[in-house]
Enzyme design. Structure first.
Site, PDB file in Angstrom:
ATOM      1  N   GLU A   1       1.927  18.008   2.476  1.00  0.00           N
ATOM      2  CA  GLU A   1       3.205  17.602   1.893  1.00  0.00           C
ATOM      3  C   GLU A   1       3.656  18.599   0.832  1.00  0.00           C
ATOM      4  OE1 GLU A   1       5.011  15.435   3.127  1.00  0.00           O
ATOM      5  OE2 GLU A   1       3.637  14.232   4.353  1.00  0.00           O
TER       6      GLU A   1
ATOM      7  N   ARG B   1       9.960  -0.131   3.030  1.00  0.00           N
ATOM      8  CA  ARG B   1      10.394  -0.834   4.255  1.00  0.00           C
ATOM      9  C   ARG B   1       9.649  -2.142   4.421  1.00  0.00           C
ATOM     10  NH1 ARG B   1       8.344  -1.164   9.213  1.00  0.00           N
ATOM     11  NH2 ARG B   1       6.744   0.398   8.759  1.00  0.00           N
TER      12      ARG B   1
ATOM     13  N   HIS C   1      -1.084  14.016   4.508  1.00  0.00           N
ATOM     14  CA  HIS C   1      -1.010  12.890   5.429  1.00  0.00           C
ATOM     15  C   HIS C   1      -1.852  13.178   6.664  1.00  0.00           C
ATOM     16  CE1 HIS C   1       2.718  10.779   3.762  1.00  0.00           C
ATOM     17  NE2 HIS C   1       1.857   9.815   4.012  1.00  0.00           N
TER      18      HIS C   1
ATOM     19  N   CYS D   1       2.529   6.197  -0.427  1.00  0.00           N
ATOM     20  CA  CYS D   1       2.034   7.576  -0.379  1.00  0.00           C
ATOM     21  C   CYS D   1       2.862   8.480  -1.285  1.00  0.00           C
ATOM     22  CB  CYS D   1       2.043   8.102   1.053  1.00  0.00           C
ATOM     23  SG  CYS D   1       0.752   7.400   2.107  1.00  0.00           S
TER      24      CYS D   1
END
Length: 214
Positions: free
Chosen positions: A79, A89, A167, A142
């Site tokens: 990342e 979500r 990830h 995350c």
């Protein structure tokens, strides 16, 4: 000292390969004479940052690799950037579901990883491990931990260490259930070892095209 973190299971999963891979990588690094420790973080917005801060202050690492699961991705993702937003979500494991909330109200809009992500990408590719540079860590726990890590390392008394977020895909068993891409946990752990060792020895990152058009 290298600190690796992974998450507890979330979203109805029985396992979280980020924690399995982080634990295995730390054990393997230790067996090779590299001081390393792994800590499992709760998959919860508030509790995750508190646990991370405690781990950093306890172990005083020179390098921190936080790891999370990105189900549906097919590669290990290095990342690039953490953004100052929580937009969940689904609820976290404590039932919290922040929407359009900053990670830190007076914090900068974003932080970049201080890992040598381009050199790590090259070294992973040379090792036969599928990897990519990712431009988004999402807006769930995350990214929250990634932002919290870089915020923590940017300020005293915890500044000075380098860190970033990686990830990993579903494990092979999870992938079979979800009919999605996956990767053996052993390969994830091997990737984390490469990233850790590359980060230890690399002070200036490689210039390598690894961006995205969308």
């Amino acid at each position: 000292m290298i600190l690796l973190t992974g998450f507890e299971p979330f979203g109805g999963e029985a396992i979280n390969p980020s924690w399995q891979a982080a634990g295995q990588a730390a054990a393997d690094l230790s067996q090779c004479g590299v001081e390393a420790v792994a800590v499992e973080l709760p998959c919860a917005f508030v509790e995750s940052i508190a646990a991370l801060r405690d781990a950093v202050r306890l172990h005083r690492p020179d390098l921190v690799l936080c790891v999370g699961q990105a189900g549906g991705r097919s590669k290990v993702s290095l990342e690039r950037v953490a953004i100052n937003i929580d937009d969940a979500r689904i609820p976290d494991n404590s039932g919290n579901q922040p929407i359009d909330s900053p990670v830190r109200a007076d914090g900068p809009a974003a932080y970049f990883s201080t890992l040598p992500i381009k050199q790590a990408l090259q070294d992973l590719t040379d090792s036969g491990i599928s990897a990519e540079i990712s431009q988004t860590a999402g807006t769930y726990v995350c990214n929250h931990v990634f932002y919290g890590l870089m915020d923590l390392l940017a300020m005293p008394p915890d500044g000075g260490a380098r860190g970033g977020f990686i990830h990993v895909p579903y494990s092979s068993d999870q992938a079979a259930v979800h009919a999605a891409p996956g990767m053996p946990v052993a390969d994830m752990a091997a990737a984390l070892r490469v990233i850790a060792l590359t980060s230890q020895r690399t002070t200036s990152d490689l210039r390598l095209a690894a961006g995205a058009e969308h």
